[in-house]
Design an enzyme around this catalytic site. Structure first.
Site, PDB file in Angstrom:
ATOM      1  N   SER A  89      -1.577  -1.836   7.836  1.00  0.00           N
ATOM      2  CA  SER A  89      -1.784  -2.054   6.394  1.00  0.00           C
ATOM      3  C   SER A  89      -3.180  -2.603   6.101  1.00  0.00           C
ATOM      4  O   SER A  89      -3.352  -3.517   5.288  1.00  0.00           O
ATOM      5  CB  SER A  89      -0.708  -3.001   5.828  1.00  0.00           C
ATOM      6  OG  SER A  89       0.573  -2.452   5.974  1.00  0.00           O
ATOM      7  N   GLY A 116       9.098 -11.145  -0.598  1.00  0.00           N
ATOM      8  CA  GLY A 116       8.389 -11.456   0.636  1.00  0.00           C
ATOM      9  C   GLY A 116       6.946 -11.887   0.414  1.00  0.00           C
ATOM     10  O   GLY A 116       6.472 -12.868   0.987  1.00  0.00           O
ATOM     11  N   LYS A 124       2.205  -4.585  -8.428  1.00  0.00           N
ATOM     12  CA  LYS A 124       2.745  -5.850  -7.936  1.00  0.00           C
ATOM     13  C   LYS A 124       1.808  -6.470  -6.908  1.00  0.00           C
ATOM     14  O   LYS A 124       1.596  -7.694  -6.892  1.00  0.00           O
ATOM     15  CB  LYS A 124       4.122  -5.577  -7.312  1.00  0.00           C
ATOM     16  CG  LYS A 124       4.823  -6.761  -6.679  1.00  0.00           C
ATOM     17  CD  LYS A 124       6.291  -6.439  -6.431  1.00  0.00           C
ATOM     18  CE  LYS A 124       6.505  -5.437  -5.307  1.00  0.00           C
ATOM     19  NZ  LYS A 124       6.590  -6.071  -3.972  1.00  0.00           N
ATOM     20  N   ASP A 148       4.720   1.589   2.570  1.00  0.00           N
ATOM     21  CA  ASP A 148       5.649   1.691   1.441  1.00  0.00           C
ATOM     22  C   ASP A 148       5.815   3.120   0.939  1.00  0.00           C
ATOM     23  O   ASP A 148       6.709   3.391   0.128  1.00  0.00           O
ATOM     24  CB  ASP A 148       5.192   0.786   0.289  1.00  0.00           C
ATOM     25  CG  ASP A 148       5.493  -0.685   0.545  1.00  0.00           C
ATOM     26  OD1 ASP A 148       6.252  -0.977   1.492  1.00  0.00           O
ATOM     27  OD2 ASP A 148       4.965  -1.542  -0.179  1.00  0.00           O
ATOM     28  N   SER A 189       2.542  -7.958   9.817  1.00  0.00           N
ATOM     29  CA  SER A 189       2.486  -7.896   8.360  1.00  0.00           C
ATOM     30  C   SER A 189       1.104  -8.348   7.891  1.00  0.00           C
ATOM     31  O   SER A 189       0.662  -9.447   8.223  1.00  0.00           O
ATOM     32  CB  SER A 189       3.556  -8.775   7.715  1.00  0.00           C
ATOM     33  OG  SER A 189       3.371  -8.828   6.310  1.00  0.00           O
ATOM     34  N   SER A 190       0.460  -7.511   7.101  1.00  0.00           N
ATOM     35  CA  SER A 190      -0.856  -7.864   6.560  1.00  0.00           C
ATOM     36  C   SER A 190      -0.754  -9.033   5.591  1.00  0.00           C
ATOM     37  O   SER A 190      -1.754  -9.700   5.310  1.00  0.00           O
ATOM     38  CB  SER A 190      -1.470  -6.655   5.851  1.00  0.00           C
ATOM     39  OG  SER A 190      -0.678  -6.290   4.724  1.00  0.00           O
ATOM     40  N   LYS A 222      13.100  -5.297  -8.822  1.00  0.00           N
ATOM     41  CA  LYS A 222      12.185  -6.002  -7.932  1.00  0.00           C
ATOM     42  C   LYS A 222      10.743  -5.573  -8.155  1.00  0.00           C
ATOM     43  O   LYS A 222       9.825  -6.404  -8.114  1.00  0.00           O
ATOM     44  CB  LYS A 222      12.587  -5.774  -6.472  1.00  0.00           C
ATOM     45  CG  LYS A 222      11.689  -6.460  -5.457  1.00  0.00           C
ATOM     46  CD  LYS A 222      12.212  -6.264  -4.047  1.00  0.00           C
ATOM     47  CE  LYS A 222      11.233  -6.802  -3.018  1.00  0.00           C
ATOM     48  NZ  LYS A 222      11.039  -8.259  -3.107  1.00  0.00           N
ATOM     49  N   ARG A 277      -1.661 -11.192  -5.800  1.00  0.00           N
ATOM     50  CA  ARG A 277      -2.892 -11.751  -5.234  1.00  0.00           C
ATOM     51  C   ARG A 277      -3.716 -12.463  -6.310  1.00  0.00           C
ATOM     52  O   ARG A 277      -4.219 -13.564  -6.103  1.00  0.00           O
ATOM     53  CB  ARG A 277      -3.708 -10.640  -4.563  1.00  0.00           C
ATOM     54  CG  ARG A 277      -3.133 -10.192  -3.221  1.00  0.00           C
ATOM     55  CD  ARG A 277      -3.643  -8.825  -2.795  1.00  0.00           C
ATOM     56  NE  ARG A 277      -3.212  -8.488  -1.433  1.00  0.00           N
ATOM     57  CZ  ARG A 277      -1.985  -8.051  -1.133  1.00  0.00           C
ATOM     58  NH1 ARG A 277      -1.077  -7.892  -2.096  1.00  0.00           N
ATOM     59  NH2 ARG A 277      -1.661  -7.769   0.121  1.00  0.00           N
TER      60      ARG A 277
END
Length: 407
Positions: A174, A71, A23, A289, A146-147, A388, A28
């Site tokens: 991250s 997100g 994902k 994660d 958050s990266s 998800k 990206r």
């Protein structure tokens, strides 16, 4: 509410698992593809709902970008709407609208984007009104939240007339995800430099390229855990590379300490049991994660371990630290904060005859607790939450001989 029952099973025959695509890579590459002049050849995109949501939005370009609970999709599309000078509203589920986005919005505003909050300051929904003129080419961004905010800015940086220099402040979390973003940009012709805390991306065009998305290491982690917790068994995970862009490939090193031997061959990795060495401590700063998977594994196989680098877990799909503490407690294990931001896994010593897992609208909670079936019967609430990131997860569980019954 749907509930599934996973029957207890401790021994597994050799099984091949056709893992889903990453994902993280998919999302990206989709943004890069949308920003490339010319035709890319992208293959093996993820089946994950987050990725399919982004594909749908990019293809139809509606006036309202409803990202649901994705997100990454929210953050990347906010930057995308700005750099492509579009007028868009971005919104999502109630939980999505509780997840902060202020750091990204301030960064975009500082380079000239016009963005307004439609409800609470610092949170979606947002109204984006494009980026008509670049007002700065040097910005500072916190690296410890958050990266994805940083990745969102990096992917639009080449299209800014003056390019962009980002100085990262504080602890950089991250980092592997930032490196993944930059390496994917490089694959599509972008030159950059990263020296100390400053990342520089000059103004330039993305170049058309061919790219096939790798299988998902985050999804692979649950199968590592199953082998670690089982009495016997081996699995072959298809489509994984030894030299991966994904930070969650760190699971190989972690699980080497928790009883899983990994052998790369034939376009994948073979998982087999080996002696448990123990994992005294681990810093999840660059692979958050994996924390749920590893915490549950340690709790099941009886290994104390101290975890750090869990700060970002509180702003994920749910407060993952709280969720872990609640669910581990159901089989008499604990996750205790022994010092500020230092958490200790205290394993279970007695196992109930069944455990019912609440999943908190979080795909990773459902999957991380699956290996508990090696010790007891497990009931999983809202099993479709896995859509998800890994819609075929329960189907793949059945491949291993796990019996699943809907209640």
């Amino acid at each position: 509410m749907d509930i599934i029952e996973l029957s207890q099973k401790s021994n597994f025959n050799y099984t091949e698992i056709p893992l889903p695509s990453s994902k993280s890579e998919s999302n990206r590459v989709l943004i890069i593809d949308a920003l490339t002049k010319g035709q890319n050849k992208i293959s093996n995109l993820a089946e994950a709902r987050d990725t399919q949501t982004m594909i749908g939005i990019l293809q139809t370009n509606p006036p309202i970008y409803d990202v649901l609970d994705a997100g990454t999709t929210m953050r990347f599309l906010t930057a995308y709407a700005a750099i492509t000078n579009q007028h868009k509203v971005l919104t999502g589920t109630p939980r999505m609208c509780q997840r902060p986005i202020g750091i990204l919005v301030e960064a975009l505003r500082s380079v000239g984007a016009e963005i307004h909050y439609m409800n609470e300051e610092g949170f979606p929904p947002l109204a984006v009104h494009g980026l008509k003129q670049q007002t700065a080419h040097q910005i500072k961004m916190r690296g410890d939240v958050s990266s994805q905010y940083i990745s969102a800015m990096l992917m639009i940086a080449p299209l800014l007339p003056k390019g962009l220099e980002i100085e990262l402040e504080g602890k950089i979390g991250s980092r592997t995800y930032i490196e993944m973003t930059l390496e994917l940009m490089k694959h599509f012709g972008i030159q950059y430099s990263w020296e100390d805390r400053k990342i520089r991306v000059p103004h330039q065009d993305y170049q058309p390229a061919t790219f096939s998305v790798e299988s998902d290491w985050s999804g692979a982690s649950y199968w590592f855990s199953l082998v670690a917790c089982a009495d016997s068994g081996s699995l072959f995970l298809k489509g994984l590379k030894e030299n991966s862009l994904q930070g969650d490939a760190k699971i190989v090193e972690i699980m080497d300490h928790l009883g899983v031997k990994s052998t790369f061959k034939n376009g994948g990795v073979l998982l087999e049991k080996q002696a448990v060495k123990g994992l005294d401590s681990f810093d999840f700063t660059h692979c958050p994660d994996l924390a749920q998977t590893v915490a549950v594994t340690c709790a099941i196989i009886g290994k104390n371990s101290k975890f750090t680098g869990l700060e970002s877990l509180r702003i994920k799909e749910t407060d993952r630290i709280y969720a872990l503490q609640q669910e581990l407690g159901k089989f008499n294990a604990k996750l205790e904060e022994v010092e500020p931001e230092v958490f200790q896994v205290i394993p279970s010593v007695t196992m109930p005859h069944e455990v019912q897992i609440h999943t908190y609208d979080d795909h990773r909670m459902a999957m991380a607790f699956m290996p508990l079936l090696t010790k007891t019967k497990v009931l999983v609430e809202d099993p479709d939450v896995v859509n998800k990131s890994y819609p075929s997860f329960w189907k793949h569980c059945k491949l291993t001989g796990i019996q699943i019954q809907y209640l």
